[in-house]
Enzyme design. Structure first.
Site, PDB file in Angstrom:
ATOM      1  N   LYS A  78      14.446  38.102  -6.711  1.00 13.79           N
ATOM      2  CA  LYS A  78      13.309  37.233  -7.054  1.00 13.79           C
ATOM      3  C   LYS A  78      13.831  35.883  -7.542  1.00 13.79           C
ATOM      4  CE  LYS A  78       9.046  37.384  -9.871  1.00 13.79           C
ATOM      5  NZ  LYS A  78       8.273  38.202 -10.830  1.00 13.79           N
ATOM      6  N   SER A 153       3.528  39.025  -9.896  1.00 14.91           N
ATOM      7  CA  SER A 153       4.138  37.812  -9.380  1.00 14.91           C
ATOM      8  C   SER A 153       5.271  38.071  -8.399  1.00 14.91           C
ATOM      9  CB  SER A 153       4.667  36.971 -10.545  1.00 14.91           C
ATOM     10  OG  SER A 153       5.692  37.669 -11.240  1.00 14.91           O
ATOM     11  N   SER A 177       4.023  42.830 -12.958  1.00  8.37           N
ATOM     12  CA  SER A 177       4.414  42.035 -11.800  1.00  8.37           C
ATOM     13  C   SER A 177       5.410  42.687 -10.853  1.00  8.37           C
ATOM     14  CB  SER A 177       4.977  40.678 -12.256  1.00  8.37           C
ATOM     15  OG  SER A 177       3.959  39.902 -12.826  1.00  8.37           O
TER      16      SER A 177
END
Length: 485
Positions: A78, A153, A177
């Protein structure tokens, strides 16, 4: 190879027999990224040169029993987790062009275990969002239906695995997330106990909530990656000493007599009926396998979303002060005074959702509002922690849905922040209490969209979650299901 293995377990078996090399596998994933990522938009940066060098080194080390545990296995990261020499943007204009000079501890641990870092994955800007629509680099599309959100997210981290662009990835979980996008993409997603995994080098959103964890196709793959990245880090004073970080030790053990609590607050009318039915069917399966299932009441959970958005936004307001146009990050070309540098750079560098949360946090920390909002929220957080402690005196695991709905269409809720915040209703309690939690796939709805079930465990008891998840996975065919991209 004509048919490349999809899971880490299968990849490692092919490495050991000599059917496959890491260089071949990495090139296969780059071909796949080139083929589908224009549609999905999961990657912000593809680290081809570095990845091929790491793959070559893995092949030269060889694949014996003494090899590093993830030797040659590609992993996506990420883009709010620092990677030395690879641009790290947090999906924000504010950090466009920022190239870290060191690796986050979790990335260093992956590299030490022989993993190949294949690239950086899209996310909601600074991890603030639940749909992956707030990214400066555009929204990520769900591989199960590209008109729909992948969740946020860590939407890029989930979509990349679901679309077959990488076998596993790292995400961050501040209020759900990792678990929410895992559920919406048919994956296993793990939020470890707060303090089990170092946050050093993960760009901070809410420092008392954030945790790094994996998204993978199977429970065993998720357990392996979690075991690699866990452990004490002298750079992170919130990480705790652990005698054993092998979370796979209970995988395969019986669940006979295990006590499972089902909070009635996780069965509300706000939850889609199809999700409730699939989760209830999974609970019935555990009951048939000898687990003891009982409903409990945890009244404080009803306040979780309100508490979370006050506290997390307050922490975000504090953490994001450093992006001021002076030290590093975006600097407005139209600023001519010190005040203009600060105001214009932040106004132009941050997106709408980040600015909204900074304003919420700053307001709740104001001298006239601190007791009314922040202090009261902190007290209710303590009540939520106490509620979980009470339940875990009698039960091993808490179980329920991950999301209130399956993936909705891109843009359909983007202009309604309250509706989007309420989507975190079921995931934020585990973050507020610092507990380990995971999502596992339990079925599909009538639109062929994935549904996830959430398991929440006692502090530092990830092994029991993997035990319970694996038991379900072995009796069902959802593990490694392929998105119909």
């Amino acid at each position: 190879m004509t048919q490349f293995p999809k899971t880490i377990e299968a990849i490692q078996a092919a490495f050991k027999t000599g059917e496959l090399s890491s260089v071949e596998l990495v090139n296969h994933y780059f071909d796949r990224i080139e083929q589908v990522d224009d549609t999905i938009n999961a990657f912000i940066t593809v680290a081809k040169e570095q990845a091929l060098a790491q793959a070559q080194a893995a092949d030269e080390r060889g694949y014996s029993e003494d090899s590093p545990v993830l030797n040659g296995v590609p992993i996506g990261i990420k883009d709010n987790i620092l990677t030395e020499g690879i641009e790290t943007t947090a999906a924000s204009r504010m950090l466009e062009g920022f190239i870290p000079t060191y690796d986050a501890t979790v990335v260093k641990k992956l590299k030490d275990a022989g993993a190949v870092i294949i690239g950086k994955l899209n996310l909601d800007e600074f991890a603030m969002g639940g749909s992956n629509e707030t990214s400066y680099y555009g929204p990520v599309h769900n591989p199960w239906d590209t008109k729909r959100i992948p969740g946020g997210s860590s939407g890029g981290s989930a979509a990349a695995v679901a679309a077959g662009m990488v076998p596993a990835s790292l995400g961050t979980d501040t209020g759900g997330s990792i678990r929410q996008p895992a559920a919406l993409n048919g994956l296993v997603g793990v939020k470890p106990t707060y303090g089990a995994v170092s946050r050093y080098g993960a760009i901070a959103f809410g420092s008392s909530f954030d945790q790094v964890g994996p998204l993978a196709l199977t429970v065993k793959d998720a357990a392996l990656v979690t075991s690699v990245i866990a452990g004490h880090d002298e750079h992170d004073m919130t990480s705790f000493e652990q005698n054993d970080t092998d979370y796979s030790t209970k995988i395969g053990q019986s669940i006979q007599g295990m006590k499972i609590a089902v909070p009635k607050e996780f069965r509300s009318d706000a939850i889609n009926e199809e999700i409730r039915k699939q989760v209830d069917a999974a609970i019935d399966f555990y009951r048939s396998e000898g687990a003891i299932i009982e409903e409990v009441s945890m009244p404080s959970l009803a306040h979780g979303v309100n508490v979370y958005y006050i506290l997390a936004s307050a922490e975000a307001s504090s953490n994001l002060q450093r992006y001021d146009g002076v030290r590093y990050g975006y600097r407005s070309p139209d600023a001519h005074t010190n005040e203009e540098v600060y105001v214009r750079s932040r106004s132009e560098g941050f997106g709408k959702e980040v600015k909204r949360r900074i304003m919420i946090g700053t307001y709740s920390l104001g001298v006239n509002n601190y007791e009314r909002f922040f202090e009261k929220a902190a007290r209710i957080r303590t009540l939520i922690i106490e509620d979980f402690k009470r339940v875990f005196e009698s039960y091993d695991v808490v179980i329920g849905p991950v999301t209130t709905n399956t993936a909705y269409e891109l843009g359909s809720q983007f202009e309604d922040p309250i509706e989007m915040y309420m989507a975190d209703l079921l995931t934020v309690p585990a973050n507020l209490a610092g507990l380990p939690a995971m999502s596992i796939p339990v079925g599909l709805d009538h639109l062929n969209l994935p549904i996830g079930m959430q398991l929440i465990g006692k502090p530092q008891d990830e092994a029991t979650l993997f035990q319970l998840a694996y038991h379900f996975e072995q009796a069902h065919d959802f593990a490694g299901q392929q998105a119909p991209l």
